[in-house]
Design an enzyme around this catalytic site. Structure first.
Site, PDB file in Angstrom:
ATOM      1  N   HIS A  91       0.750  -1.305   0.033  1.00 12.35           N
ATOM      2  CA  HIS A  91      -0.073   0.145  -0.050  1.00 12.35           C
ATOM      3  C   HIS A  91       0.690   1.111   0.118  1.00 12.35           C
ATOM      4  CE1 HIS A  91       0.474  -0.254   4.470  1.00 12.35           C
ATOM      5  NE2 HIS A  91       0.325   0.813   4.440  1.00 12.35           N
ATOM      6  N   CYS A 177     -30.626  -2.139  -8.801  1.00 11.94           N
ATOM      7  CA  CYS A 177     -31.769  -3.091  -7.929  1.00 11.94           C
ATOM      8  C   CYS A 177     -32.933  -2.522  -8.340  1.00 11.94           C
ATOM      9  CB  CYS A 177     -31.584  -2.427  -6.454  1.00 11.94           C
ATOM     10  SG  CYS A 177     -31.899  -0.917  -6.313  1.00 11.94           S
TER      11      CYS A 177
END
Length: 205
Positions: A91, A177
């Site tokens: 990272h 959705c």
């Protein structure tokens, strides 16, 4: 075996280094399109960091076949005993590499984590370690009622005013959705256009 990434070895002089972070929203399905379009411009290098939930929505192997690596949580430290003191920390190396960061899409969950300073996966650890000078764009994507939840406004305020990221969107449309309303990720071509405009990129010959 842990994959190694060292920023100073991976950066290319004169190139624009774009780090795309995908999170757990259906809009992650657009990741291959974003990557493909960015690669069609000269001197652009792309790396992708994906949360585990975002990998449900696109074929990461298809992106990797284009030469772009998709980094995930398991790449951070590898198996127990593989990491040795002095080894590159993924990272940290990725944030050193990036000229610009796109969080596209940014789910409600990851937005909350960023605003509260969590660093419990590769993506959020990278963002917590990111230099304030690195231009970072957040493209929220969530259900309309999730976007309208009072905590979302607070999280976006922190992201804008405290952390200093640029928030773009969301837009209104029919969501995956079936609901209709505000919450969809900014159109993927508009996301790419932000990078093109910022760095004055030109198409490959």
């Amino acid at each position: 075996m842990q994959r190694k990434f060292v920023a100073e070895e991976e950066r290319t002089e004169g190139a624009v280094h774009v780090l795309l972070i995908t999170t757990g929203s259906v809009a992650s399905i657009k990741a291959p399109l974003i990557v493909s379009e960015l690669l069609s411009f000269s001197s652009v290098k792309v790396e992708v960091v994906s949360t585990e939930s975002s990998l449900s929505f696109f074929d990461h192997e298809a992106i990797e076949r284009s030469g772009v690596r998709v980094w995930r949580d398991k790449d951070e430290w590898g198996k127990y005993g593989e990491y040795k003191i002095g080894d590159p920390i993924l990272h940290i190396e990725l944030r050193r590499w990036a000229d610009i960061v796109l969080i596209a899409p940014c789910s409600a969950n990851t937005l909350s984590k960023i605003a509260n300073g969590s660093c419990d996966n590769l993506a959020t650890s990278l963002l917590r370690a990111l230099s304030p000078s690195t231009p970072t764009y957040v493209f929220p994507a969530m259900n309309t009622l999730m976007f309208e939840h009072p905590l979302t406004a607070r999280h976006l305020q922190v992201v804008r005013e405290v952390i200093g990221y640029t928030v773009v969107g969301p837009i209104g449309k029919m969501l995956a959705c079936g609901d209709v309303g505000l919450g969809a990720m900014t159109e993927w071509r508009d996301i790419v256009q932000i990078v093109l405009d910022r760095f004055n990129l030109t198409k490959r010959a």
